[in-house]
Design a protein around this motif. Structure first.
Motif, PDB file in Angstrom:
ATOM      1  N   LEU A 140       0.830  -1.212   0.000  1.00  0.00           N
ATOM      2  CA  LEU A 140       0.000   0.000   0.000  1.00  0.00           C
ATOM      3  C   LEU A 140       0.861   1.257   0.000  1.00  0.00           C
ATOM      4  CD1 LEU A 140      -2.854  -1.025   2.462  1.00  0.00           C
ATOM      5  CD2 LEU A 140      -2.898  -0.988  -0.037  1.00  0.00           C
ATOM      6  N   ARG A 141       1.970   1.219   0.732  1.00  0.00           N
ATOM      7  CA  ARG A 141       2.877   2.374   0.749  1.00  0.00           C
ATOM      8  C   ARG A 141       3.413   2.645  -0.651  1.00  0.00           C
ATOM      9  NH1 ARG A 141       6.443   0.326   3.391  1.00  0.00           N
ATOM     10  NH2 ARG A 141       5.798   0.807   5.528  1.00  0.00           N
ATOM     11  N   SER A 142       3.816   1.579  -1.338  1.00  0.00           N
ATOM     12  CA  SER A 142       4.318   1.735  -2.703  1.00  0.00           C
ATOM     13  C   SER A 142       3.250   2.288  -3.627  1.00  0.00           C
ATOM     14  CB  SER A 142       4.825   0.393  -3.235  1.00  0.00           C
ATOM     15  OG  SER A 142       5.936  -0.050  -2.503  1.00  0.00           O
ATOM     16  N   ARG A 143       2.034   1.808  -3.479  1.00  0.00           N
ATOM     17  CA  ARG A 143       0.940   2.291  -4.316  1.00  0.00           C
ATOM     18  C   ARG A 143       0.636   3.768  -4.041  1.00  0.00           C
ATOM     19  NH1 ARG A 143      -0.399  -0.509  -8.904  1.00  0.00           N
ATOM     20  NH2 ARG A 143       0.070  -2.708  -8.551  1.00  0.00           N
ATOM     21  N   ILE A 144       0.706   4.153  -2.792  1.00  0.00           N
ATOM     22  CA  ILE A 144       0.504   5.568  -2.454  1.00  0.00           C
ATOM     23  C   ILE A 144       1.631   6.402  -3.053  1.00  0.00           C
ATOM     24  CG2 ILE A 144       0.499   7.234  -0.549  1.00  0.00           C
ATOM     25  CD1 ILE A 144      -0.934   5.034   1.125  1.00  0.00           C
ATOM     26  N   ALA A 145       2.860   5.916  -2.909  1.00  0.00           N
ATOM     27  CA  ALA A 145       4.012   6.660  -3.424  1.00  0.00           C
ATOM     28  C   ALA A 145       3.959   6.792  -4.940  1.00  0.00           C
ATOM     29  CB  ALA A 145       5.314   5.970  -3.009  1.00  0.00           C
ATOM     30  N   GLU A 146       3.384   5.807  -5.620  1.00  0.00           N
ATOM     31  CA  GLU A 146       3.299   5.846  -7.075  1.00  0.00           C
ATOM     32  C   GLU A 146       2.063   6.590  -7.566  1.00  0.00           C
ATOM     33  OE1 GLU A 146       3.504   1.748  -8.099  1.00  0.00           O
ATOM     34  OE2 GLU A 146       5.607   1.547  -7.483  1.00  0.00           O
ATOM     35  N   GLY A 147       1.243   7.068  -6.626  1.00  0.00           N
ATOM     36  CA  GLY A 147       0.120   7.908  -7.009  1.00  0.00           C
ATOM     37  C   GLY A 147      -1.176   7.190  -7.304  1.00  0.00           C
ATOM     38  N   TYR A 148      -1.284   5.900  -6.964  1.00  0.00           N
ATOM     39  CA  TYR A 148      -2.521   5.180  -7.252  1.00  0.00           C
ATOM     40  C   TYR A 148      -3.658   5.582  -6.323  1.00  0.00           C
ATOM     41  CZ  TYR A 148      -0.124   2.071 -10.498  1.00  0.00           C
ATOM     42  OH  TYR A 148       0.568   1.571 -11.569  1.00  0.00           O
ATOM     43  N   PHE A 149      -3.327   6.004  -5.134  1.00  0.00           N
ATOM     44  CA  PHE A 149      -4.334   6.445  -4.169  1.00  0.00           C
ATOM     45  C   PHE A 149      -4.075   7.906  -3.825  1.00  0.00           C
ATOM     46  CE2 PHE A 149      -3.949   1.819  -3.169  1.00  0.00           C
ATOM     47  CZ  PHE A 149      -5.241   1.441  -3.537  1.00  0.00           C
ATOM     48  N   PRO A 150      -4.769   8.840  -4.457  1.00  0.00           N
ATOM     49  CA  PRO A 150      -4.534  10.268  -4.205  1.00  0.00           C
ATOM     50  C   PRO A 150      -4.959  10.674  -2.796  1.00  0.00           C
ATOM     51  CG  PRO A 150      -5.726   9.910  -6.272  1.00  0.00           C
ATOM     52  CD  PRO A 150      -5.737   8.613  -5.533  1.00  0.00           C
ATOM     53  N   PRO A 151      -4.457  11.810  -2.308  1.00  0.00           N
ATOM     54  CA  PRO A 151      -4.864  12.329  -0.996  1.00  0.00           C
ATOM     55  C   PRO A 151      -6.385  12.480  -0.918  1.00  0.00           C
ATOM     56  CG  PRO A 151      -3.008  13.569  -1.833  1.00  0.00           C
ATOM     57  CD  PRO A 151      -3.444  12.674  -2.947  1.00  0.00           C
ATOM     58  N   GLY A 152      -6.936  12.096   0.224  1.00  0.00           N
ATOM     59  CA  GLY A 152      -8.378  12.190   0.430  1.00  0.00           C
ATOM     60  C   GLY A 152      -9.137  10.953   0.025  1.00  0.00           C
ATOM     61  N   THR A 153      -8.468   9.964  -0.609  1.00  0.00           N
ATOM     62  CA  THR A 153      -9.132   8.742  -1.034  1.00  0.00           C
ATOM     63  C   THR A 153      -9.514   7.890   0.167  1.00  0.00           C
ATOM     64  OG1 THR A 153      -7.875   8.679  -3.103  1.00  0.00           O
ATOM     65  CG2 THR A 153      -8.906   6.621  -2.393  1.00  0.00           C
ATOM     66  N   ARG A 154     -10.767   7.457   0.214  1.00  0.00           N
ATOM     67  CA  ARG A 154     -11.188   6.535   1.265  1.00  0.00           C
ATOM     68  C   ARG A 154     -10.788   5.120   0.868  1.00  0.00           C
ATOM     69  NH1 ARG A 154     -15.272   3.027   2.537  1.00  0.00           N
ATOM     70  NH2 ARG A 154     -15.832   2.891   4.753  1.00  0.00           N
ATOM     71  N   LEU A 155     -10.125   4.399   1.781  1.00  0.00           N
ATOM     72  CA  LEU A 155      -9.662   3.039   1.515  1.00  0.00           C
ATOM     73  C   LEU A 155     -10.660   2.048   2.096  1.00  0.00           C
ATOM     74  CD1 LEU A 155      -5.821   3.375   2.187  1.00  0.00           C
ATOM     75  CD2 LEU A 155      -7.107   3.764   0.071  1.00  0.00           C
ATOM     76  N   SER A 156     -11.310   1.307   1.231  1.00  0.00           N
ATOM     77  CA  SER A 156     -12.332   0.348   1.642  1.00  0.00           C
ATOM     78  C   SER A 156     -11.685  -0.944   2.120  1.00  0.00           C
ATOM     79  CB  SER A 156     -13.271   0.062   0.466  1.00  0.00           C
ATOM     80  OG  SER A 156     -14.041  -1.096   0.700  1.00  0.00           O
ATOM     81  N   GLU A 157     -12.001  -1.341   3.343  1.00  0.00           N
ATOM     82  CA  GLU A 157     -11.465  -2.596   3.871  1.00  0.00           C
ATOM     83  C   GLU A 157     -11.894  -3.782   3.016  1.00  0.00           C
ATOM     84  OE1 GLU A 157     -12.462  -3.229   7.918  1.00  0.00           O
ATOM     85  OE2 GLU A 157     -11.243  -1.574   8.684  1.00  0.00           O
TER      86      GLU A 157
END
Length: 230
Positions: free
Chosen positions: A28-45
């Motif tokens: 998940l950290r890598s995906r955030i760093a690569e821009g797949y989850f932009p700021p403010g995105t809600r992450l569904s369990e």
């Protein structure tokens, strides 16, 4: 979100049979760093847990780890979201970068240095420019600085800066003109690389210090306008 979840499903193979919260958080950290989850995105369990094939408890522990790293934030009765940084956060990220990155260059031993990965990051950025892929250019820029830090040969420093660079990507997401943000620094990356290839770490550190100062000013100027806009 469907595209992001499809990418996570591809990452499922990385977990193997010994799935742990730490390995999920790495993905998940890598995906955030690569821009797949932009700021403010809600992450569904349910969605993310299903894509990765992990239990709810494992995913919650991964969320907790990333919240501790300031990449996620838990909002009561709303869920877990990718964090939106403040201007003060951005300034602190750059302060940390200057302390660590300049110290790495200053602490290099005698040349020659192992610069293949650093040169590869410059080449990655050049390809992105030729293809007009400005998001990839931003990723290549982060890769350059990650490989610069890796010259220290320190797992602890790599781990520290991995989170810092992931936070930095959150700031980059708010700045919606990636070409203007990243393109000027590709030539500076090349200059730093050339100084290190010449064995001149003093020149490389000076170039890097000015680079980080100028980048901070540019990012903060734009970021401040974006986050304060209605």
């Amino acid at each position: 979100m469907a595209e992001q979840l499809s990418g996570l499903a591809d990452d499922r193979a990385l977990l193997g049979r010994t799935s742990t919260a730490e390995r999920v958080s790495d993905i998940l950290r890598s995906r955030i760093a690569e821009g797949y989850f932009p700021p403010g995105t809600r992450l569904s369990e349910d969605s993310i847990g299903g894509a990765l094939g992990v239990s709810r408890n494992t995913l919650r522990e991964a969320f907790r780890l990333l919240t501790h790293e300031r990449l996620l934030v838990h909002e009561l009765n709303r869920g877990v979201f990718v964090r939106v940084l403040t201007v003060e956060d951005v300034e602190d990220i750059y302060r940390t970068r200057a302390l660590v990155e300049c110290a790495v260059v200053r602490g290099l031993g005698d040349p020659p240095y192992a610069l293949d990965a650093l040169a590869g990051a410059v080449a990655e950025g050049q390809r992105a420019v030729r293809e007009g892929d400005w998001k990839t250019l931003g990723t290549a820029n982060i890769h350059f600085h990650r490989e610069l830090v890796a010259l220290a040969g320190s797992d602890r420093t790599d781990e520290l800066m991995r989170s810092v660079f992931a936070e930095l990507r959150l700031a980059f997401h708010v700045v919606d003109d990636p070409r203007r943000l990243h393109e000027p620094y590709l030539a500076r990356n090349q200059q730093i690389l050339e100084a290190l290839e010449a064995g001149d770490k003093v020149e490389a550190e000076q170039l890097l210090a000015v680079y980080l100062r100028d980048s901070l000013q540019r990012v903060v100027d734009v970021y401040q306008r974006r986050v304060s806009a209605p």
